[in-house]
Design a protein around this motif. Structure first.
Motif, PDB file in Angstrom:
ATOM      1  N   ALA A  13      39.704  49.347  35.277  1.00 47.01           N
ATOM      2  CA  ALA A  13      40.397  48.332  34.475  1.00 47.01           C
ATOM      3  C   ALA A  13      41.835  48.506  34.097  1.00 47.01           C
ATOM      4  N   PRO A  14      41.874  49.611  33.620  1.00 46.35           N
ATOM      5  CA  PRO A  14      43.267  50.107  33.433  1.00 46.35           C
ATOM      6  C   PRO A  14      44.168  50.427  34.179  1.00 46.35           C
ATOM      7  N   HIS A  15      43.649  50.967  35.535  1.00 42.50           N
ATOM      8  CA  HIS A  15      44.168  51.124  36.681  1.00 42.50           C
ATOM      9  C   HIS A  15      44.869  49.605  37.179  1.00 42.50           C
ATOM     10  N   ILE A  16      44.103  48.835  37.190  1.00 47.30           N
ATOM     11  CA  ILE A  16      44.314  47.451  37.853  1.00 47.30           C
ATOM     12  C   ILE A  16      45.420  46.961  36.793  1.00 47.30           C
ATOM     13  N   VAL A  17      45.340  46.964  35.357  1.00 50.20           N
ATOM     14  CA  VAL A  17      46.279  46.430  34.459  1.00 50.20           C
ATOM     15  C   VAL A  17      47.867  47.261  34.658  1.00 50.20           C
ATOM     16  N   GLN A 179      30.837  34.030  40.780  1.00 50.92           N
ATOM     17  CA  GLN A 179      31.055  34.151  42.237  1.00 50.92           C
ATOM     18  C   GLN A 179      32.453  34.024  42.638  1.00 50.92           C
ATOM     19  N   ARG A 180      33.006  32.697  42.125  1.00 55.44           N
ATOM     20  CA  ARG A 180      34.287  32.228  42.535  1.00 55.44           C
ATOM     21  C   ARG A 180      35.433  33.256  41.848  1.00 55.44           C
ATOM     22  N   TYR A 181      35.113  33.509  40.711  1.00 55.75           N
ATOM     23  CA  TYR A 181      35.829  34.333  39.887  1.00 55.75           C
ATOM     24  C   TYR A 181      36.056  35.734  40.542  1.00 55.75           C
ATOM     25  N   ILE A 182      35.053  36.458  40.752  1.00 59.48           N
ATOM     26  CA  ILE A 182      35.056  37.513  41.705  1.00 59.48           C
ATOM     27  C   ILE A 182      35.975  37.580  42.828  1.00 59.48           C
ATOM     28  N   GLY A 183      35.778  36.857  43.767  1.00 60.04           N
ATOM     29  CA  GLY A 183      36.914  36.620  44.780  1.00 60.04           C
ATOM     30  C   GLY A 183      38.362  36.110  44.333  1.00 60.04           C
ATOM     31  N   THR A 184      38.420  35.349  43.163  1.00 58.95           N
ATOM     32  CA  THR A 184      39.750  35.355  42.840  1.00 58.95           C
ATOM     33  C   THR A 184      40.737  36.545  42.273  1.00 58.95           C
ATOM     34  N   VAL A 185      39.831  37.278  41.654  1.00 63.70           N
ATOM     35  CA  VAL A 185      40.470  38.471  40.910  1.00 63.70           C
ATOM     36  C   VAL A 185      40.442  39.710  41.922  1.00 63.70           C
ATOM     37  N   ALA A 186      39.571  39.595  43.070  1.00 65.11           N
ATOM     38  CA  ALA A 186      39.713  40.507  44.118  1.00 65.11           C
ATOM     39  C   ALA A 186      40.882  40.369  45.024  1.00 65.11           C
ATOM     40  N   ALA A 187      41.469  39.015  45.217  1.00 68.65           N
ATOM     41  CA  ALA A 187      42.369  38.898  46.027  1.00 68.65           C
ATOM     42  C   ALA A 187      43.937  39.011  45.483  1.00 68.65           C
ATOM     43  N   ARG A 188      43.888  39.572  43.936  1.00 70.23           N
ATOM     44  CA  ARG A 188      45.267  39.705  43.490  1.00 70.23           C
ATOM     45  C   ARG A 188      45.734  41.170  44.179  1.00 70.23           C
ATOM     46  N   PRO A 189      46.958  41.275  44.476  1.00 66.99           N
ATOM     47  CA  PRO A 189      47.574  42.466  44.975  1.00 66.99           C
ATOM     48  C   PRO A 189      47.245  43.800  44.270  1.00 66.99           C
ATOM     49  N   ALA A 190      47.505  43.577  42.832  1.00 67.81           N
ATOM     50  CA  ALA A 190      47.271  44.653  42.115  1.00 67.81           C
ATOM     51  C   ALA A 190      45.804  45.285  42.065  1.00 67.81           C
ATOM     52  N   VAL A 191      44.851  44.226  42.210  1.00 73.01           N
ATOM     53  CA  VAL A 191      43.556  44.639  42.343  1.00 73.01           C
ATOM     54  C   VAL A 191      43.344  45.420  43.792  1.00 73.01           C
ATOM     55  N   GLN A 192      43.881  45.151  44.803  1.00 73.57           N
ATOM     56  CA  GLN A 192      43.794  45.659  46.218  1.00 73.57           C
ATOM     57  C   GLN A 192      44.198  47.071  46.019  1.00 73.57           C
ATOM     58  N   LYS A 193      45.516  46.995  45.324  1.00 79.33           N
ATOM     59  CA  LYS A 193      46.220  48.489  45.571  1.00 79.33           C
ATOM     60  C   LYS A 193      45.464  49.447  44.669  1.00 79.33           C
TER      61      LYS A 193
END
Length: 201
Positions: A13-17, A179-193
């Motif tokens: 979580a802090p890594h993503i932030v 389920q939708r939320y998990i996909g939405t957040v997962a698609a964020r570039p910061a999350v993928q990084k």
């Protein structure tokens, strides 16, 4: 700043932030069993409690607890909006969500990762999680994120904890909004990084 982490743990979580606000962290991987780092340093010398995340600031100050670290990192770049301004009701709402995730989800999920947790305790926790997840699912109805259209520090924490469900046999298929939320957040570039950096992508 140096972040001690375990792949996929709440330290994600802090890594993503940090990624969201553009802070480059020095990442130090910790082995949860041996409590040593990749370079064989004693993690207990850094955090005597032995758990991640642990954030060491430039002056050597140690900070712990995911719900605090996501706020601290977001506040380093207030213009990011990941934490609303002090005194703004929206800030207290984000903090409310952070407290909810920490106490009602994180701690409850945690029991499933302990091999000595009695099955009866796990069953009680499953029932509790079903109620809490139904609450979250309802709050996400018609919203991209917890606060509406704006991604906040609370979303980084919630998304991280929700990711544990598949590892402990908690079925989220009945929660369409989650389920939708998990996909939405997962698609964020910061999350993928963050996922790539931790070897999870």
């Amino acid at each position: 700043m140096k972040l001690f982490y375990m792949p996929g743990a709440c330290s994600l979580a802090p890594h993503i932030v940090a990624n969201e606000v553009g802070i480059d962290l020095e990442l130090v991987k910790v082995d949860g069993k041996t409590k040593t780092t990749e370079t064989q340093q004693d993690f207990l010398a850094t955090n005597p409690n032995g758990y991640v995340p642990a954030l060491v600031l430039g002056d050597g100050e140690l900070m712990t607890e995911s719900s605090v670290l996501v706020q601290y990192l977001a506040d380093q770049k207030p213009e990011s909006g990941l934490m609303p301004k002090p005194g703004d009701m929206a800030r207290y709402r984000v903090q409310q969500w952070l407290a909810f995730v920490a106490t009602e989800l994180h701690k409850v999920f945690g029991a499933f990762f302990k091999p000595n947790t009695p099955e009866a305790t796990k069953e009680i926790n499953r029932e509790l999680l079903a109620k809490r997840l139904a609450f979250v699912d309802g709050k996400l109805d018609g919203r991209a994120y917890l606060m509406g259209d704006a991604f906040t520090a609370a979303d980084a924490y919630l998304w991280t904890i929700l990711g544990w469900a598949k590892h402990v046999g908690i079925d989220l298929s009945s929660f369409a909004n989650i389920q939708r939320y998990i996909g939405t957040v997962a698609a964020r570039p910061a999350v993928q990084k963050a996922l790539r950096a931790e070897g999870l992508a």
